[in-house]
Design an enzyme around this catalytic site. Structure first.
Site, PDB file in Angstrom:
ATOM      1  N   GLN A 241       0.835  -1.203   0.000  1.00 25.49           N
ATOM      2  CA  GLN A 241       0.000   0.000   0.000  1.00 25.49           C
ATOM      3  C   GLN A 241       0.872   1.256   0.000  1.00 25.49           C
ATOM      4  O   GLN A 241       0.361   2.367  -0.042  1.00 25.49           O
ATOM      5  CB  GLN A 241      -0.902  -0.010   1.244  1.00 25.49           C
ATOM      6  CG  GLN A 241      -1.823  -1.216   1.311  1.00 25.49           C
ATOM      7  CD  GLN A 241      -2.542  -1.322   2.640  1.00 25.49           C
ATOM      8  OE1 GLN A 241      -3.580  -0.714   2.852  1.00 25.49           O
ATOM      9  NE2 GLN A 241      -1.979  -2.089   3.565  1.00 25.49           N
TER      10      GLN A 241
ATOM     11  N   ASP B 131       6.439   4.480  -1.737  1.00 18.18           N
ATOM     12  CA  ASP B 131       7.816   4.948  -1.525  1.00 18.18           C
ATOM     13  C   ASP B 131       8.866   4.225  -2.366  1.00 18.18           C
ATOM     14  O   ASP B 131      10.051   4.551  -2.291  1.00 18.18           O
ATOM     15  CB  ASP B 131       8.185   4.844  -0.046  1.00 18.18           C
ATOM     16  CG  ASP B 131       7.938   3.442   0.542  1.00 18.18           C
ATOM     17  OD1 ASP B 131       8.045   2.437  -0.202  1.00 18.18           O
ATOM     18  OD2 ASP B 131       7.637   3.351   1.751  1.00 18.18           O
TER      19      ASP B 131
ATOM     20  N   HIS C 211      -1.325   1.462  -4.491  1.00 11.70           N
ATOM     21  CA  HIS C 211      -1.643   2.897  -4.558  1.00 11.70           C
ATOM     22  C   HIS C 211      -0.669   3.672  -5.442  1.00 11.70           C
ATOM     23  O   HIS C 211      -0.593   4.899  -5.362  1.00 11.70           O
ATOM     24  CB  HIS C 211      -1.659   3.490  -3.145  1.00 11.70           C
ATOM     25  CG  HIS C 211      -2.699   2.870  -2.256  1.00 11.70           C
ATOM     26  ND1 HIS C 211      -2.507   2.652  -0.911  1.00 11.70           N
ATOM     27  CD2 HIS C 211      -3.942   2.403  -2.543  1.00 11.70           C
ATOM     28  CE1 HIS C 211      -3.597   2.082  -0.397  1.00 11.70           C
ATOM     29  NE2 HIS C 211      -4.469   1.918  -1.375  1.00 11.70           N
TER      30      HIS C 211
ATOM     31  N   CYS D 207       0.523  12.692 -17.042  1.00 15.25           N
ATOM     32  CA  CYS D 207      -0.354  13.796 -17.444  1.00 15.25           C
ATOM     33  C   CYS D 207      -1.806  13.326 -17.422  1.00 15.25           C
ATOM     34  O   CYS D 207      -2.137  12.287 -18.001  1.00 15.25           O
ATOM     35  CB  CYS D 207       0.023  14.277 -18.844  1.00 15.25           C
ATOM     36  SG  CYS D 207      -1.154  15.477 -19.524  1.00 15.25           S
TER      37      CYS D 207
ATOM     38  N   GLY E  12       2.997  -4.528   8.805  1.00 13.72           N
ATOM     39  CA  GLY E  12       3.079  -3.075   8.954  1.00 13.72           C
ATOM     40  C   GLY E  12       1.883  -2.319   8.432  1.00 13.72           C
ATOM     41  O   GLY E  12       2.033  -1.253   7.846  1.00 13.72           O
TER      42      GLY E  12
ATOM     43  N   SER F 132      -2.339  -1.229   9.541  1.00 16.86           N
ATOM     44  CA  SER F 132      -3.508  -1.315  10.426  1.00 16.86           C
ATOM     45  C   SER F 132      -4.747  -1.741   9.636  1.00 16.86           C
ATOM     46  O   SER F 132      -5.793  -1.989  10.213  1.00 16.86           O
ATOM     47  CB  SER F 132      -3.763   0.043  11.087  1.00 16.86           C
ATOM     48  OG  SER F 132      -4.041   1.023  10.100  1.00 16.86           O
TER      49      SER F 132
ATOM     50  N   ASN G 103       2.254  -6.161  13.253  1.00 21.84           N
ATOM     51  CA  ASN G 103       1.963  -4.723  13.282  1.00 21.84           C
ATOM     52  C   ASN G 103       1.976  -4.232  14.722  1.00 21.84           C
ATOM     53  O   ASN G 103       1.412  -4.882  15.602  1.00 21.84           O
ATOM     54  CB  ASN G 103       0.593  -4.433  12.658  1.00 21.84           C
ATOM     55  CG  ASN G 103       0.373  -2.942  12.446  1.00 21.84           C
ATOM     56  OD1 ASN G 103       1.052  -2.327  11.631  1.00 21.84           O
ATOM     57  ND2 ASN G 103      -0.544  -2.359  13.197  1.00 21.84           N
ATOM     58  N   ILE G 104       2.616  -3.104  14.950  1.00 20.87           N
ATOM     59  CA  ILE G 104       2.617  -2.522  16.291  1.00 20.87           C
ATOM     60  C   ILE G 104       1.296  -1.768  16.466  1.00 20.87           C
ATOM     61  O   ILE G 104       1.041  -0.791  15.779  1.00 20.87           O
ATOM     62  CB  ILE G 104       3.809  -1.563  16.487  1.00 20.87           C
ATOM     63  CG1 ILE G 104       5.127  -2.293  16.220  1.00 20.87           C
ATOM     64  CG2 ILE G 104       3.805  -0.984  17.898  1.00 20.87           C
ATOM     65  CD1 ILE G 104       6.345  -1.382  16.191  1.00 20.87           C
ATOM     66  N   GLY G 105       0.461  -2.264  17.362  1.00 25.14           N
ATOM     67  CA  GLY G 105      -0.845  -1.660  17.574  1.00 25.14           C
ATOM     68  C   GLY G 105      -1.943  -2.455  16.898  1.00 25.14           C
ATOM     69  O   GLY G 105      -1.673  -3.344  16.080  1.00 25.14           O
TER      70      GLY G 105
END
Length: 291
Positions: free
Chosen positions: A122, A125, A140, A148, A239, A241, A265-267
């Site tokens: 997702q 980068d 994404h 263009c 990584g 949520s 995943n943290i959280g």
């Protein structure tokens, strides 16, 4: 095997070291998988120094009241495009210099070993590409490409940087903090005189090849990813949520197909309640422990 890189933990939420019992469970999960479908999110890139949006305490939403550009606003407003590109221009040299961390390299190695069937990220980068992953879909899009809106002509973002520099030879702005998609925070005053190039072929509007908030992923890409998931026998989320529907839908499809699902995943995540395994660990710390 993956070379170890020093993690940048400024944007990584605090967490305990991996629990040996959980490491064994994840090892079993990966060993039992023959065609692993992996989905990654911003939490895999935080150790490369790129902040995410939602992490408690260190994510963009926790630290600032800034929100990413909306698709409709970018399309209809020349001043919104000017603001976006000015901030992106200042942030680009730093954002484009980020390098893959251990987690990206491990997933590349799993692909080479034939363990990883398909990777869906997702993130925008390009770090999985830099790491060498090939069996991959950028759900994404990617900030390293620009196109263009009128004629579809494509240009590398690094090439566009030269056009920005030529159009704005005396323009300077100091940035305050970086956002997950590579732009920085500038004042309206700083942005006012920034010149934005048009398409070199038709004079149309240039847009990064990314799905902005409020836009949708193309039906062709969604169908393609569903096909890769159909061929897979398990799903690993690393990584993320899973709050954004464009990724969440594939977890729903995996559940429908009764595939085992593991999460690193943290959280909390949106799919904790139907995952087979959930590990509250750093991807770069946990993934290298799996053989």
């Amino acid at each position: 095997s993956a070379s170890r890189t020093s993690p940048n933990l400024a944007f990584v939420p605090a967490c305990l070291p991996p629990d040996p019992v959980e490491v064994e469970e994840l090892q079993r999960f990966v060993s039992n998988s023959k065609r692993l479908f992996v989905m990654t999110g911003a939490g895999i890139s935080t150790e490369s120094g790129i902040p995410d949006y939602r992490s408690e305490g260190v994510g963009l939403y926790a630290r600032t009241d800034r929100r990413p550009v909306q698709h409709a606003e970018f399309i209809r407003s020349a001043s919104a495009r000017q603001r976006y590109w000015a901030r992106n221009f200042v942030g680009w040299p730093q954002f484009s210099s980020h390098q893959p961390n251990t987690a990206h390299l491990v997933l590349r190695d799993w692909e080479k070993l034939g363990k990883l069937h398909w990777l869906v990220t997702q993130n925008v980068d390009a770090l999985h590409t830099k790491a060498g992953s090939q069996h991959m879909t950028e759900l994404h899009g990617c900030t390293h490409r620009v196109f263009c809106l009128a004629c579809g002509d494509q240009i590398l973002r690094s090439e566009l940087q030269k056009h920005f520099e030529a159009l704005n030879p005396t323009w300077k702005a100091e940035a305050f903090g970086m956002a997950p998609d590579g732009d920085v925070f500038l004042t309206d005053e700083q942005v006012r005189n920034f010149q934005v190039p048009a398409c070199r072929k038709c004079g149309g509007i240039l847009k990064p090849d990314v799905t902005f908030f409020g836009d949708t992923v193309s039906r062709e890409k969604v169908n393609f990813v569903h096909q890769r998931l159909e061929e897979s026998d398990s799903m690993l989320v690393a990584g993320s949520s899973m709050q954004v529907y464009s990724g969440y839908r594939f977890a729903l499809a995996a559940r429908e197909k009764q595939l085992p699902i593991a999460i690193i995943n943290i959280g909390p995540t949106r799919i904790d309640h139907f995952a087979s395994l959930k590990l509250n660990s750093r991807c770069g710390e946990l993934l290298p422990l799996i053989v």
